[in-house]
Design an enzyme around this catalytic site. Structure first.
Site, PDB file in Angstrom:
ATOM      1  N   HIS A  57      46.425  40.964  48.244  1.00 20.01           N
ATOM      2  CA  HIS A  57      45.131  41.033  47.547  1.00 20.01           C
ATOM      3  C   HIS A  57      44.635  42.472  47.533  1.00 20.01           C
ATOM      4  O   HIS A  57      44.228  43.019  48.564  1.00 20.01           O
ATOM      5  CB  HIS A  57      44.097  40.133  48.226  1.00 20.01           C
ATOM      6  CG  HIS A  57      42.823  40.000  47.446  1.00 20.01           C
ATOM      7  ND1 HIS A  57      42.499  38.858  46.732  1.00 20.01           N
ATOM      8  CD2 HIS A  57      41.796  40.859  47.236  1.00 20.01           C
ATOM      9  CE1 HIS A  57      41.327  39.025  46.135  1.00 20.01           C
ATOM     10  NE2 HIS A  57      40.892  40.247  46.429  1.00 20.01           N
ATOM     11  N   GLN A 152      36.269  40.055  36.243  1.00 12.78           N
ATOM     12  CA  GLN A 152      35.315  40.516  37.255  1.00 12.78           C
ATOM     13  C   GLN A 152      33.895  40.035  36.986  1.00 12.78           C
ATOM     14  O   GLN A 152      33.151  39.704  37.912  1.00 12.78           O
ATOM     15  CB  GLN A 152      35.337  42.047  37.301  1.00 12.78           C
ATOM     16  CG  GLN A 152      34.268  42.681  38.189  1.00 12.78           C
ATOM     17  CD  GLN A 152      34.551  42.564  39.660  1.00 12.78           C
ATOM     18  OE1 GLN A 152      35.410  43.248  40.187  1.00 12.78           O
ATOM     19  NE2 GLN A 152      33.849  41.681  40.349  1.00 12.78           N
ATOM     20  N   HIS A 210      39.510  34.758  43.214  1.00  9.87           N
ATOM     21  CA  HIS A 210      38.423  35.089  44.123  1.00  9.87           C
ATOM     22  C   HIS A 210      37.560  33.830  44.198  1.00  9.87           C
ATOM     23  O   HIS A 210      36.999  33.404  43.190  1.00  9.87           O
ATOM     24  CB  HIS A 210      37.574  36.216  43.557  1.00  9.87           C
ATOM     25  CG  HIS A 210      38.200  37.566  43.626  1.00  9.87           C
ATOM     26  ND1 HIS A 210      39.405  37.854  43.027  1.00  9.87           N
ATOM     27  CD2 HIS A 210      37.758  38.726  44.198  1.00  9.87           C
ATOM     28  CE1 HIS A 210      39.686  39.140  43.241  1.00  9.87           C
ATOM     29  NE2 HIS A 210      38.718  39.683  43.950  1.00  9.87           N
ATOM     30  N   ASP A 309      42.496  44.471  50.113  1.00 10.55           N
ATOM     31  CA  ASP A 309      41.423  44.322  49.130  1.00 10.55           C
ATOM     32  C   ASP A 309      41.043  45.646  48.482  1.00 10.55           C
ATOM     33  O   ASP A 309      41.183  45.808  47.277  1.00 10.55           O
ATOM     34  CB  ASP A 309      40.199  43.656  49.758  1.00 10.55           C
ATOM     35  CG  ASP A 309      39.242  43.072  48.719  1.00 10.55           C
ATOM     36  OD1 ASP A 309      39.560  43.121  47.518  1.00 10.55           O
ATOM     37  OD2 ASP A 309      38.179  42.558  49.112  1.00 10.55           O
TER      38      ASP A 309
END
Length: 429
Positions: A57, A152, A210, A309
């Protein structure tokens, strides 16, 4: 004849004195006292040899952009998202590519040879998508880069995002992503999970969302993700990333949720460095850690990985591509300092993410790719404790990075001339 033999290696499963023979870019033998000859030999002197680290990720489109166009003063998730929104219109392809390539250099030096990166598709130019597809092409000889189409700003919340996501997949992006907790309502979040899973099923793609990156215990989109996974017959092909709301859920609900996740064979990715930093921001004291229930999920038999991340971007000002740092934080936050727990955290940055990415030929068995890392450590626990130096990094049997052992020279009366912060011999377990 072998192209290369690594001599006297210690393996992550505890075997010692093992030789690894490489031929044609693959592991051809793993045994003691392997007879030569070989084109090259590396004496590991009993140090740990492992398959490469895998980051399941990451956000490579934003990496190394810290301070552009300004610094995240609050350090919060929401300011990071807003800051990324300010930066996107200013992005140019060459800059994205150069920053990503620089990060890939760091990754190789850290023994990190496979990365799953989410790439923001909520930009009509799809500039980040084009950039990372170019990066993927350029790093292919030495690093596996898997891309996730990541809306996003929300696939339903952001105008045109659904069509942009489809275009990104048509361009060659590998995995379907999502962010249901960022949609305008819980209902929209659940609808986005259903929609995105159907797109993935139709195209035969993996899913990595996510999911529930929130302190809200009522953010329960992972339940919908597990349901849709089963409905569409996608068991073992779907992953939920973050799942931080599980940290705040009541135990009764979790006792129902985890078995649903097990039935769906859902993959799980926690991001300890970022979860511990961004979650619990509305708390005074006590402050929640924010990382999902890693020990419980592992104990239920789910494949759980730990991801980095972010590195030096709008959300996180630190980081260097070191997956041992990720494992180090994960075992502390998850209170996994028992021996088996520490080994599990090592696997969570090697074997487990490789399984989630469906990497072909990963491992230390005969026939696997000769992608290997020699660490300045005697075992996985010592590697985590010291964030061990990567002495050699091999891709398909060729050394792509090497580093001298770390050693401090001392000038102390009656004491050794140097220290390397490792035990002289591995302890019996």
């Amino acid at each position: 004849m072998f192209d290369l033999i690594l001599r006297r290696a210690t393996l992550p499963d505890g075997r010692t004195g093992m030789d690894i023979g490489v031929r044609g870019g693959r592991i051809a033998a793993v045994e003691k006292d392997l007879p030569g000859p070989a084109g090259e030999e590396i004496d590991t002197t009993g140090r740990l040899v492992t398959p490469p680290f895998v980051d399941s990720h990451f956000h490579m489109d934003s990496t190394l952009s810290y301070g552009l166009p300004r610094v995240n003063r609050s350090g919060t998730l929401l300011e990071g998202i807003a800051l990324w929104g300010e930066l996107k219109p200013q992005l140019v392809q060459d800059a994205i590519v150069e920053r990503a390539l620089a990060y890939c250099d760091w990754a190789v030096a850290r023994g990190l040879l496979a990365i799953r990166s989410h790439v923001d598709i909520c930009d009509p130019r799809l500039l980040a998508v084009e950039s990372l597809l170019e990066v993927k092409r350029r790093v292919a000889p030495y690093l596996d880069l898997q891309l996730v189409a990541f809306p996003q700003d929300g696939v339903l919340r952001s105008p045109g995002a659904l069509e942009l996501l489809r275009r990104a997949l048509d361009m060659g992006v590998d995995v379907v992503g999502g962010i249901p907790h960022f949609e305008r309502t819980m209902a929209d979040g659940a609808a986005s999970v259903k929609l995105l899973c159907e797109i993935a099923a139709e195209r035969g793609l993996l899913v990595d969302m996510h999911c529930d990156e929130s302190d809200d215990p009522l953010s329960r989109h992972v339940e919908t993700l597990a349901y849709e996974t089963q409905r569409l017959g996608m068991q073992g092909r779907v992953t939920g990333s973050h799942l931080t709301s599980m940290h705040s859920m009541d135990n009764y609900y979790v006792s129902k949720l985890i078995p649903l996740m097990v039935e769906a064979k859902l993959g799980v990715i926690a991001n300890p460095l970022i979860n511990i930093t961004l979650q619990g921001r509305h708390d005074t004291y006590p402050k929640r850690r924010g990382m999902t229930r890693v020990p419980e999920l592992m104990g239920a038999g789910l494949t759980v990985a730990l991801g980095h991340d972010c590195v030096m971007d709008p959300w996180y000002p630190l980081g260097s591509g070191d997956m041992l740092e990720v494992a180090h934080m994960g075992l502390h936050v998850g209170q996994m300092t028992g021996y088996d727990g520490m080994l599990a955290c090592f696997r969570a940055v090697t074997e487990a993410p490789a399984k989630l990415l469906h990497l072909d030929g990963y491992g230390l068995e005969v026939g696997c790719h000769a992608d290997l890392v020699v660490l300045q450590a005697a075992d996985p626990v010592e590697a985590i404790r010291t964030r061990a130096t990567r002495l050699f990094v091999l891709r398909r049997g060729a050394v792509v990075s090497r580093c001298a052992p770390v050693e401090a020279r001392l000038a102390l009366p009656g004491r050794p001339e140097s220290v390397s912060f490792t035990l002289p011999t591995a302890r019996a377990r």
